[in-house]
Design an enzyme around this catalytic site. Structure first.
Site, PDB file in Angstrom:
ATOM      1  N   THR A  16     -11.724 -37.809 -65.729  1.00 56.16           N
ATOM      2  CA  THR A  16     -10.742 -38.891 -65.840  1.00 56.16           C
ATOM      3  C   THR A  16     -11.354 -40.250 -65.568  1.00 56.16           C
ATOM      4  OG1 THR A  16      -8.933 -37.427 -65.253  1.00 56.16           O
ATOM      5  CG2 THR A  16      -8.572 -39.748 -64.836  1.00 56.16           C
ATOM      6  N   TYR A  30      -3.323 -38.290 -70.868  1.00 56.55           N
ATOM      7  CA  TYR A  30      -4.418 -39.121 -71.385  1.00 56.55           C
ATOM      8  C   TYR A  30      -5.562 -38.200 -71.815  1.00 56.55           C
ATOM      9  CZ  TYR A  30      -6.085 -37.975 -66.764  1.00 56.55           C
ATOM     10  OH  TYR A  30      -6.458 -37.269 -65.656  1.00 56.55           O
ATOM     11  N   SER A  63     -13.770 -31.495 -66.475  1.00 56.50           N
ATOM     12  CA  SER A  63     -14.497 -30.629 -65.550  1.00 56.50           C
ATOM     13  C   SER A  63     -13.974 -29.190 -65.503  1.00 56.50           C
ATOM     14  CB  SER A  63     -14.552 -31.231 -64.153  1.00 56.50           C
ATOM     15  OG  SER A  63     -13.316 -31.128 -63.506  1.00 56.50           O
ATOM     16  N   THR A  96     -12.204 -34.259 -61.748  1.00 60.97           N
ATOM     17  CA  THR A  96     -11.847 -33.874 -60.378  1.00 60.97           C
ATOM     18  C   THR A  96     -11.481 -32.395 -60.230  1.00 60.97           C
ATOM     19  OG1 THR A  96      -9.615 -34.655 -60.817  1.00 60.97           O
ATOM     20  CG2 THR A  96     -11.114 -36.172 -59.675  1.00 60.97           C
ATOM     21  N   ASP A  97     -11.162 -31.739 -61.344  1.00 57.86           N
ATOM     22  CA  ASP A  97     -10.650 -30.362 -61.223  1.00 57.86           C
ATOM     23  C   ASP A  97     -11.649 -29.413 -60.563  1.00 57.86           C
ATOM     24  OD1 ASP A  97      -8.494 -31.411 -62.525  1.00 57.86           O
ATOM     25  OD2 ASP A  97      -8.671 -30.195 -64.327  1.00 57.86           O
ATOM     26  N   LYS A 169      -9.764 -30.286 -53.769  1.00 57.70           N
ATOM     27  CA  LYS A 169      -8.688 -31.006 -54.448  1.00 57.70           C
ATOM     28  C   LYS A 169      -7.384 -30.369 -54.013  1.00 57.70           C
ATOM     29  CE  LYS A 169      -7.229 -32.814 -58.918  1.00 57.70           C
ATOM     30  NZ  LYS A 169      -7.446 -32.857 -60.383  1.00 57.70           N
ATOM     31  N   GLU A 290      -8.960  -7.608 -41.208  1.00 59.71           N
ATOM     32  CA  GLU A 290      -7.983  -6.909 -42.063  1.00 59.71           C
ATOM     33  C   GLU A 290      -8.607  -5.742 -42.831  1.00 59.71           C
ATOM     34  OE1 GLU A 290      -4.807  -6.946 -42.621  1.00 59.71           O
ATOM     35  OE2 GLU A 290      -4.104  -8.707 -41.514  1.00 59.71           O
TER      36      GLU A 290
HETATM   37  N1  GLN Z   1      -8.537 -36.347 -62.614  1.00 58.27           N
HETATM   38  C1  GLN Z   1      -9.366 -35.662 -63.370  1.00 58.27           C
HETATM   39  O1  GLN Z   1     -10.551 -35.927 -63.406  1.00 58.27           O
HETATM   40  C2  GLN Z   1      -8.792 -34.510 -64.148  1.00 58.27           C
HETATM   41  C3  GLN Z   1      -9.225 -34.560 -65.601  1.00 58.27           C
HETATM   42  C4  GLN Z   1      -9.861 -33.286 -66.091  1.00 58.27           C
HETATM   43  N2  GLN Z   1      -8.976 -32.166 -66.050  1.00 58.27           N
HETATM   44  C5  GLN Z   1     -11.175 -33.049 -65.370  1.00 58.27           C
HETATM   45  O2  GLN Z   1     -11.233 -32.412 -64.357  1.00 58.27           O
HETATM   46  O3  GLN Z   1     -12.157 -33.519 -65.856  1.00 58.27           O
END
Ligand code: GLN
Length: 333
Positions: A16, A30, A63, A96-97, A169, A290
């Site tokens: 992103t 987006y 990602s 970010t994923d 995340k 466990e």
């Molecule tokens: N905020 C993000 O970066 C999510 C955008 C995308 N799904 C990625 O991980 O690249």
């Protein structure tokens, strides 16, 4: 090149932070990974005042498409750059994923004490209050800072500094999504300057036993997720598909549902290494808690999330098949 400024290389991989939307209010729906690294740098001219910045486009992907193949390419490039005396630090821009996974992989295989900072954003570059530019500015400052040397791979998001091993995340869309919930973030970035308050105690980078320099692939390791009513379909399918290791994302303290356990025992008897992790997200999975791990010859994940346990198990399997050794690694890294 300005004398006296640190030399920081930005390795761009997409996400992103390199995303664009139709309008300034497009914060979902987006397109990720469209803006090139030179445009990312040009959008934040302030960074050229705090570092001599060089950009390289390594990938241009969202990602969720990051994988072992990309990690090996990225890690080799990071190690090659950090071996150069004219590189002081590296920033990796990333979706970010799976950002936390790439950060932890690099934390285990980068062979340098120089700073490596992974950064992303939650709002695309075209959005109102886009967080990419300030996050990139902070990340470049952090990567050029002597204070960040020897701290392992760092994640810089939302004015905070997190250690790769423990960050996750934690929210689908908000800008404060990166959290190290109970163990805590290790510092802040304020006015472009890093302030550290804690250190990581687990070994990383130059102090690990992992060497990816001659590897073109990693052993297949998958995750089986537990829930009420779960059976053995996923475990059996993953083993049939060739998994050499399996991380069980158990409920609670890594509990093994009775309908899943026989498939895990069978997998172990075929040589598959089983790591008991937990889907809870916090806490230590107790060895012989466990499940009787000594008897089952299973490994426990300590506090690693299933997705991070998968990474350590892959790297562990490049060195050994001994569950005793692998358990030691899970208590070391
Ligand atoms: N905020 C993000 O970066 C999510 C955008 C995308 N799904 C990625 O991980 O690249």
């Amino acid at each position: 090149q300005t004398a006296g400024l640190p030399n920081v290389t930005i390795l761009a991989t997409g996400g992103t932070i390199a995303g664009t939307g139709a309008t300034s209010t497009t914060t979902v729906g987006y397109t990720a990974a469209t803006v090139g690294v030179q445009a990312l740098i040009a959008a934040v001219p302030e960074i050229t005042k705090v570092a001599n910045v060089t950009g390289e486009q390594v990938f241009q992907i969202a990602s969720e498409n990051m994988g072992n193949e990309q990690w090996l390419i990225l890690a080799k490039r990071v190690n090659a750059l950090l071996a150069q005396p004219n590189v002081d630090g590296i920033v990796i821009t990333h979706g970010t994923d799976t950002l936390e996974e790439t950060a932890y992989f690099l934390d285990l295989v980068v062979k340098s004490r120089k700073p490596v900072v992974v950064v992303g954003s939650m709002r695309p570059s075209t959005a109102l209050s886009a967080d990419g530019p300030i996050n990139l500015y902070n990340a470049v400052n952090l990567a050029g800072s002597p204070a960040a040397v020897g701290k392992g791979v760092l994640v810089a998001m939302n004015d905070q500094i997190h250690a790769a091993r423990d960050v996750t995340k934690a929210n689908t869309t908000t800008a404060d999504t990166f959290r190290t919930a109970e163990l805590g973030m290790i510092g802040y970035i304020q006015g472009g300057k890093p302030f550290f308050y804690r250190d990581v105690t687990r070994k990383h980078t130059v102090d690990t036993e992992f060497d990816i320099s001659k590897l073109d692939a990693l052993p297949q390791v998958d995750v089986a997720y537990a829930y009420a009513n779960v059976g053995d379909v996923a475990v059996k399918a993953l083993v049939a598909a060739g998994a050499k290791g399996l991380v069980h994302a158990g409920v609670g303290n890594g509990s093994l549902p009775a309908k899943t356990k026989p498939a895990l025992v069978a997998a172990r008897s075929q040589g598959v290494v089983i790591v008991r992790s937990a889907r809870v997200g916090q806490g230590i999975v107790a060895r012989n808690g466990e499940a009787n791990d000594d008897q089952l010859d299973f490994v426990v994940s300590d506090t690693l999330s299933p997705q991070k346990a998968r990474i350590l198990l892959m790297l562990a399997l490049t060195k050994t098949n001994s569950t005793k050794e692998i358990q030691r690694m899970f208590y070391t890294y």
